[in-house]
Design an enzyme around this catalytic site. Sequence first.
Site, PDB file in Angstrom:
ATOM      1  N   SER A 167     -10.956   0.093   3.890  1.00  0.00           N
ATOM      2  CA  SER A 167     -10.263  -0.251   5.135  1.00  0.00           C
ATOM      3  C   SER A 167      -9.576   0.983   5.698  1.00  0.00           C
ATOM      4  CB  SER A 167      -9.195  -1.313   4.888  1.00  0.00           C
ATOM      5  OG  SER A 167      -9.800  -2.470   4.390  1.00  0.00           O
ATOM      6  N   ARG A 202       0.826  -1.231   0.000  1.00  0.00           N
ATOM      7  CA  ARG A 202       0.000   0.000   0.000  1.00  0.00           C
ATOM      8  C   ARG A 202       0.853   1.270   0.000  1.00  0.00           C
ATOM      9  NH1 ARG A 202      -2.388  -3.426  -1.630  1.00  0.00           N
ATOM     10  NH2 ARG A 202      -4.148  -4.539  -0.738  1.00  0.00           N
ATOM     11  N   GLU A 239      -4.421   3.317   6.502  1.00  0.00           N
ATOM     12  CA  GLU A 239      -4.394   3.342   5.032  1.00  0.00           C
ATOM     13  C   GLU A 239      -5.108   4.614   4.548  1.00  0.00           C
ATOM     14  OE1 GLU A 239      -5.611  -0.380   3.291  1.00  0.00           O
ATOM     15  OE2 GLU A 239      -6.217   0.610   1.440  1.00  0.00           O
TER      16      GLU A 239
HETATM   17  C1  FAD Z   1     -15.824   0.579  -0.517  1.00  0.00           C
HETATM   18  C2  FAD Z   1     -14.323   0.717  -0.672  1.00  0.00           C
HETATM   19  C3  FAD Z   1     -13.553  -0.422  -0.833  1.00  0.00           C
HETATM   20  C4  FAD Z   1     -12.165  -0.312  -0.992  1.00  0.00           C
HETATM   21  N1  FAD Z   1     -11.438  -1.459  -1.168  1.00  0.00           N
HETATM   22  C5  FAD Z   1     -10.104  -1.368  -1.363  1.00  0.00           C
HETATM   23  C6  FAD Z   1      -9.329  -2.550  -1.592  1.00  0.00           C
HETATM   24  O1  FAD Z   1      -9.824  -3.670  -1.635  1.00  0.00           O
HETATM   25  N2  FAD Z   1      -7.996  -2.399  -1.774  1.00  0.00           N
HETATM   26  C7  FAD Z   1      -7.388  -1.181  -1.763  1.00  0.00           C
HETATM   27  O2  FAD Z   1      -6.163  -1.112  -1.963  1.00  0.00           O
HETATM   28  N3  FAD Z   1      -8.102  -0.037  -1.550  1.00  0.00           N
HETATM   29  C8  FAD Z   1      -9.433  -0.106  -1.350  1.00  0.00           C
HETATM   30  N4  FAD Z   1     -10.164   1.033  -1.131  1.00  0.00           N
HETATM   31  C9  FAD Z   1      -9.481   2.335  -1.015  1.00  0.00           C
HETATM   32  C10 FAD Z   1      -9.420   3.139  -2.339  1.00  0.00           C
HETATM   33  O3  FAD Z   1     -10.466   2.738  -3.187  1.00  0.00           O
HETATM   34  C11 FAD Z   1      -8.089   2.940  -3.043  1.00  0.00           C
HETATM   35  O4  FAD Z   1      -7.024   3.421  -2.252  1.00  0.00           O
HETATM   36  C12 FAD Z   1      -8.082   3.663  -4.404  1.00  0.00           C
HETATM   37  O5  FAD Z   1      -7.036   3.133  -5.159  1.00  0.00           O
HETATM   38  C13 FAD Z   1      -7.926   5.161  -4.291  1.00  0.00           C
HETATM   39  O6  FAD Z   1      -8.119   5.728  -5.575  1.00  0.00           O
HETATM   40  P1  FAD Z   1      -8.714   7.198  -5.754  1.00  0.00           P
HETATM   41  O7  FAD Z   1      -8.689   7.532  -7.192  1.00  0.00           O
HETATM   42  O8  FAD Z   1     -10.025   7.306  -5.077  1.00  0.00           O
HETATM   43  O9  FAD Z   1      -7.603   8.048  -5.000  1.00  0.00           O
HETATM   44  P2  FAD Z   1      -7.814   9.196  -3.876  1.00  0.00           P
HETATM   45  O10 FAD Z   1      -8.509   8.570  -2.704  1.00  0.00           O
HETATM   46  O11 FAD Z   1      -8.429  10.388  -4.485  1.00  0.00           O
HETATM   47  O12 FAD Z   1      -6.308   9.490  -3.500  1.00  0.00           O
HETATM   48  C14 FAD Z   1      -5.543   8.527  -2.795  1.00  0.00           C
HETATM   49  C15 FAD Z   1      -4.069   8.988  -2.812  1.00  0.00           C
HETATM   50  O13 FAD Z   1      -3.601   8.923  -4.154  1.00  0.00           O
HETATM   51  C16 FAD Z   1      -3.099  10.198  -4.563  1.00  0.00           C
HETATM   52  N5  FAD Z   1      -3.433  10.330  -5.985  1.00  0.00           N
HETATM   53  C17 FAD Z   1      -4.658  10.236  -6.555  1.00  0.00           C
HETATM   54  N6  FAD Z   1      -4.552  10.370  -7.885  1.00  0.00           N
HETATM   55  C18 FAD Z   1      -3.229  10.565  -8.155  1.00  0.00           C
HETATM   56  C19 FAD Z   1      -2.466  10.777  -9.346  1.00  0.00           C
HETATM   57  N7  FAD Z   1      -3.042  10.812 -10.552  1.00  0.00           N
HETATM   58  N8  FAD Z   1      -1.112  10.945  -9.228  1.00  0.00           N
HETATM   59  C20 FAD Z   1      -0.495  10.907  -8.027  1.00  0.00           C
HETATM   60  N9  FAD Z   1      -1.158  10.704  -6.863  1.00  0.00           N
HETATM   61  C21 FAD Z   1      -2.507  10.531  -6.938  1.00  0.00           C
HETATM   62  C22 FAD Z   1      -3.787  11.222  -3.668  1.00  0.00           C
HETATM   63  O14 FAD Z   1      -2.989  12.374  -3.518  1.00  0.00           O
HETATM   64  C23 FAD Z   1      -3.892  10.441  -2.363  1.00  0.00           C
HETATM   65  O15 FAD Z   1      -2.689  10.514  -1.639  1.00  0.00           O
HETATM   66  C24 FAD Z   1     -11.551   0.956  -0.976  1.00  0.00           C
HETATM   67  C25 FAD Z   1     -12.337   2.106  -0.832  1.00  0.00           C
HETATM   68  C26 FAD Z   1     -13.708   1.989  -0.685  1.00  0.00           C
HETATM   69  C27 FAD Z   1     -14.534   3.229  -0.553  1.00  0.00           C
END
Ligand code: FAD
Length: 334
Positions: free
Chosen positions: A237, A187, A312
């Site tokens: 999580s 992660r 996380e």
């Molecule tokens: C219901 C649910 C289930 C989930 N299950 C999982 C799972 O099974 N496994 C898991 O790993 N995660 C899980 N997550 C967490 C989340 O979905 C992941 O971390 C996801 O990859 C985040 O993507 P995002 O686009 O929403 O990023 P954001 O939440 O918007 O950002 C997360 C981080 O990434 C950075 N970021 C975003 N875009 C960029 C970019 N283009 N360049 C550089 N940095 C960037 C942001 O600055 C921040 O630090 C879950 C979330 C939810 C709500």
Amino acid sequence: MRDSARLYPLRPVTPALIEYLEAICPSGVHLNVDLSKLSRWKIGGIADCIVRPANTEQLASTIRLFKAQDVPYVVIGATSNLLFADEGLRVPCIQIGSRMSDLSIQGDTVYAEAGVWVPGLARRIMQAGLTGAEHICGIPGTLGGLLCMNGGSQRKGIGSSVVSIESVDAMGKIHYRDAEQCEFAYRSSVYQANREIITAAKLRFLPDEKKLIRQSMLNILAERNKKFPRKLPNCGSVFKSNPAMYDDIGPPGAAIERLGFKGHRVGGALVSPMHANFIVNSGEASATDVLKLIKHISAAVAGHTGHYMQAEARFVSLEGNILPVDQVLNGAML
Ligand SMILES: Cc1cc2nc3c(=O)[nH]c(=O)nc-3n(C[C@H](O)[C@H](O)[C@H](O)COP(=O)(O)OP(=O)(O)OC[C@H]3O[C@@H](n4cnc5c(N)ncnc54)[C@H](O)[C@@H]3O)c2cc1C
């Protein structure tokens, strides 16, 4: 509270800055955005300005403008892993999303922009008869966010499928890194610290029978639907698994559940009765409610087990600093 936080609300989003941004990113500048409507957790104050570039050139020009004017900024994807401050966001926010979501698949290689929606990406990879992306099929978020977090499930991370990543640094310069240079770990990736914005990635998968891949995805989705809360807003999580604690007690959810936290609440923030490592917004939760609840859980688990759980989920402060929520609680940003 640090001095810089005390100085806010200094407002770097001025009318002159907005005018420049609108010239660089036509139709991509949004003012006074309510983060409690935009964000996945449905929590947060007002963001002064969200910029949604339509391509890498617009993004690089935006960053060069911020650099020239000494304006700090923050990058977000679909906000699936983010808790925004109740005070909102005073610095401009760059959101990489559907305007940057081109995707093509040639043979075993996937070329995707960072704004691609991950469950859709997993489906396209399956339809191309490629295996290896099944574990991401239920993860709500953009590819950029997934790569930054090295997200995944089934004890996997997206990093193992990466060939190379394109990003833009704080000077507006484009970089290409191979998988090793991305420093993927559980992660975590180099992008959590280097402030580069991921714009696109080249990923590689293995050919396999489409029917088998599809079935495995359906199994994963069914298991997630059974285990994870789906109705109330949450961020997935909250805590990362800690290998030493895993061997002793199990994953964070088991440790939290064992202490009787399921259903425990602070204000509108509630430990999900379905899965103890999920905190849901039961209505009017504030970021402060969530942080207080996390602090309480974290201290109780550490007190009873001797194991510290790293978070996380990440907190976005009003001046645009992003840190894992446990570091906020430790006072790093207070
Ligand atoms: C219901 C649910 C289930 C989930 N299950 C999982 C799972 O099974 N496994 C898991 O790993 N995660 C899980 N997550 C967490 C989340 O979905 C992941 O971390 C996801 O990859 C985040 O993507 P995002 O686009 O929403 O990023 P954001 O939440 O918007 O950002 C997360 C981080 O990434 C950075 N970021 C975003 N875009 C960029 C970019 N283009 N360049 C550089 N940095 C960037 C942001 O600055 C921040 O630090 C879950 C979330 C939810 C709500």
